[in-house]
Design an enzyme around this catalytic site. Structure first.
Site, short mmCIF file in Angstrom:
data_model
loop_
_atom_site.label_atom_id
_atom_site.label_comp_id
_atom_site.label_asym_id
_atom_site.label_seq_id
_atom_site.Cartn_x
_atom_site.Cartn_y
_atom_site.Cartn_z
N GLU A 153 0.89 -1.17 0.00
CA GLU A 153 0.00 0.00 0.00
C GLU A 153 0.92 1.21 0.00
OE1 GLU A 153 -3.24 0.14 -0.18
OE2 GLU A 153 -3.94 -1.86 0.37
N CYS A 159 -2.16 9.51 2.73
CA CYS A 159 -1.73 8.98 1.43
C CYS A 159 -2.67 9.35 0.30
CB CYS A 159 -1.58 7.46 1.51
SG CYS A 159 -3.08 6.64 2.04
P1 NAD Z 1 8.23 4.60 4.94
O1 NAD Z 1 8.19 3.80 3.70
O2 NAD Z 1 9.40 5.48 5.19
O3 NAD Z 1 8.12 3.65 6.25
C1 NAD Z 1 7.09 2.71 6.42
C2 NAD Z 1 7.59 1.58 7.32
O4 NAD Z 1 8.70 0.97 6.70
C3 NAD Z 1 8.05 2.01 8.71
O5 NAD Z 1 7.58 1.07 9.66
C4 NAD Z 1 9.55 1.97 8.62
O6 NAD Z 1 10.19 1.62 9.83
C5 NAD Z 1 9.81 0.90 7.59
N1 NAD Z 1 11.02 1.14 6.81
C6 NAD Z 1 11.56 2.34 6.47
N2 NAD Z 1 12.68 2.17 5.74
C7 NAD Z 1 12.86 0.83 5.62
C8 NAD Z 1 13.84 0.01 5.00
N3 NAD Z 1 14.87 0.54 4.36
N4 NAD Z 1 13.70 -1.32 5.07
C9 NAD Z 1 12.66 -1.87 5.71
N5 NAD Z 1 11.68 -1.15 6.33
C10 NAD Z 1 11.79 0.18 6.29
O7 NAD Z 1 6.87 5.43 4.93
P2 NAD Z 1 6.35 6.50 5.99
O8 NAD Z 1 7.20 7.73 5.90
O9 NAD Z 1 6.17 5.86 7.32
O10 NAD Z 1 4.91 6.81 5.40
C11 NAD Z 1 4.69 7.71 4.36
C12 NAD Z 1 4.46 7.01 3.04
O11 NAD Z 1 3.48 5.99 3.19
C13 NAD Z 1 3.91 7.94 1.97
O12 NAD Z 1 4.50 7.64 0.74
C14 NAD Z 1 2.44 7.60 1.94
O13 NAD Z 1 1.78 7.93 0.74
C15 NAD Z 1 2.46 6.15 2.20
N6 NAD Z 1 1.20 5.66 2.75
C16 NAD Z 1 0.42 4.86 1.98
C17 NAD Z 1 -0.81 4.44 2.46
C18 NAD Z 1 -1.72 3.55 1.66
O14 NAD Z 1 -2.66 3.01 2.23
N7 NAD Z 1 -1.50 3.39 0.36
C19 NAD Z 1 -1.21 4.83 3.75
C20 NAD Z 1 -0.38 5.64 4.49
C21 NAD Z 1 0.84 6.05 3.99
#
Ligand code: NAD
Length: 467
Positions: free
Chosen positions: A213, A247
């Site tokens: 997602e 998002c």
């Molecule tokens: P992110 O991708 O930075 O982090 C999400 C999760 O991944 C966190 O738990 C983090 O600890 C983990 N993570 C981060 N880097 C990682 C790595 N290198 N390896 C493994 N895991 C890792 O996202 P965010 O900043 O927490 O959220 C914002 C993003 O999420 C935006 O792009 C937003 O659009 C998206 N989002 C999508 C939805 C949806 O339902 N489609 C909902 C909410 C947010």
């Protein structure tokens, strides 16, 4: 893998998966009810407190955007789960005469859910609800950026579940990486497209299935038949819920050129009617999650201004509590970072078009959005946009509301996501559709076993022709 700190926990869940998977619908619903009671009653005021600490979320917004989506998902699943888990008979072709066929949804097994910080409770417990409904064991890894809510969710999970069924692991990127090295049967990830690629790559080592997602830039298109006052009110609401850190928030507006000035004024009125003129003091307005994201957003504004953009409203910031005023930006071009990166904050660029043909060119020059919004009364224009673009979801004359209809699949397409969540689609994502056939009496295939005589050759030829 053998010195992985989570191997023991993973193996305990692996061993326990059949007990969890064989739980009756009644037992699964009992678990879901206990989660519902925990978040809507027992822990509700603590949830309000932690979300205030992590994101300055108001009680109302926490109720509507964190608690309600999970409790309403549970209510929906309780109504339908009986039907979803039933075996579904399907026809059997005449060429397989003598057998019957059906499909059964079985749990995938041991699942990993990695969630982001923007709706930390909703986006952790929402997928958990689907995973439990489908009969899986689950390890949850919420975001390190909302530590108070993550810590509270851990308490809730420990209160309700044994570790060999549902466990929550707190930690930063390294923790997620350790977990991603384990051979999960399914990984449900919500976050950025960049990290989504890392997750998919890690999943490929074990051929774990994935739901991604993700995010991206979701445009809102406005043409001159739309009611501008209502459109401004709806879009400003959608943009500023959770301080723009949503998002499916409209990332930017594309509006018919002659409407720009009126629309910008109506957006200003809408902002002040929701948050007053003194927005910084409004209890209803959130904050940016942390200093890094605050700086990132400030840089987006500075970069746009340095390249000739106008701040039509807002632009004020306060480092001490990561406050960014709702900001309307006009005169943007595609060279600006604000038009290239997902904004994920309370900044709204408004770009213009002269002719409707420019809309499709613009949308299709970018990756498929998670959401595409169209504000118009012209069915011809709406149809043309819908038929000639691709997106995770589309709402006509509103935004954000698609998240709360559990009858609809929620998710993106390619860069904005893979797979769907919510309602039946969430249940399906955490299930394997197992195909069954049962042989009742001698089938036609048994008449065409080797050696292939001329009679059997004729039967084969008739099969090709008639069945
Ligand atoms: P992110 O991708 O930075 O982090 C999400 C999760 O991944 C966190 O738990 C983090 O600890 C983990 N993570 C981060 N880097 C990682 C790595 N290198 N390896 C493994 N895991 C890792 O996202 P965010 O900043 O927490 O959220 C914002 C993003 O999420 C935006 O792009 C937003 O659009 C998206 N989002 C999508 C939805 C949806 O339902 N489609 C909902 C909410 C947010």
């Amino acid at each position: 893998m053998f010195n992985n700190p989570f191997l023991k926990l993973f193996q305990e869940q692996q061993q326990h998966q059949y007990i969890v998977g064989n739980a009756t619908v009644k037992e699964r619903i009992r678990k879901l009810n206990s989660l519902k009671k925990a978040i809507q009653d027992t822990y509700r005021s603590q949830i309000h407190e932690t979300l205030k600490m992590d994101l300055n979320k108001s009680v109302t917004e926490t109720d509507l955007t964190e608690i309600y989506p999970v409790t309403s998902e549970i209510k929906f699943i309780k109504k339908h789960l009986w039907h979803w888990v039933k075996r579904k008979s399907v026809p059997t072709p005449l060429s397989l005469f003598g057998a019957s066929s059906y499909i059964k949804y079985e749990p995938k097994g041991v699942c990993l859910i990695i969630s982001p910080w923007n709706f930390p409770l909703n986006l952790t417990f929402g997928p958990l609800v689907s995973a439990i409904a489908a009969g899986n064991t689950v390890i949850l890894k919420p975001s390190e950026m909302t530590p108070n809510t993550s810590a509270l969710m851990k308490i809730i999970v420990q209160d309700l579940f044994d570790e060999n069924e549902v466990a929550l692991v707190e930690g930063e990127v390294e923790t997620a990486q350790h977990l991603l090295n384990l051979p999960f049967n399914h990984i449900f990830f919500t976050g950025s497209p960049a990290v989504g690629k890392i997750v998919m790559k890690a999943a490929s080592a074990h051929l774990s299935s994935v739901t991604l997602e993700l995010g991206g830039k979701s445009p809102a298109i406005i043409d001159d038949s739309a009611n501008l006052t209502t459109t401004a009110k709806r879009l400003i609401w959608g943009k500023l819920v959770n301080c723009g850190q949503t998002c499916i928030a409209p990332d930017y507006i594309m509006i018919k050129e002659n409407l720009l000035s009126d629309f910008t004024n109506l957006c200003k009125d809408a902002i002040e009617s929701y948050y007053s003129k003194n927005i910084e003091d409004s209890d209803s307005y959130g904050r940016i999650v942390n200093q890094n994201h605050y700086e990132r957003l400030k840089n987006l504004i500075d970069d746009a201004v340095s390249q000739g953009a106008n701040i039509a409203y807002g632009g004020n910031t306060n480092t001490s509590d990561n406050y960014i005023q709702p900001t309307l930006i006009t005169n943007c071009n595609m060279e600006m970072k604000i038009m290239q990166e997902e904004i994920f904050g309370p900044i709204l660029p408004i770009i213009t078009y002269k002719d409707a043909s420019e809309i499709l060119i613009h949308i299709n020059s970018n990756p498929k959005p998670l959401a595409l919004y169209v504000f118009s009364k012209r069915n011809f224009l709406i149809d043309n946009i819908v038929k000639n673009t691709r997106a995770g979801s589309t709402v006509i004359n509103n935004n954000l509301i698609q998240f709360n209809n559990h009858h609809l699949p929620f998710g993106g397409s390619n860069n904005s996501g893979i797979g769907k969540s919510h309602g039946f689609y969430g249940f399906k994502e955490f299930s394997n559709e197992r195909a069954f056939m049962k042989q009742h009496f001698k089938g036609i295939s048994e008449y065409v076993t080797p050696p292939y005589t001329s009679l059997k050759e004729k039967i084969a030829a008739l099969t090709v022709k008639w069945f």
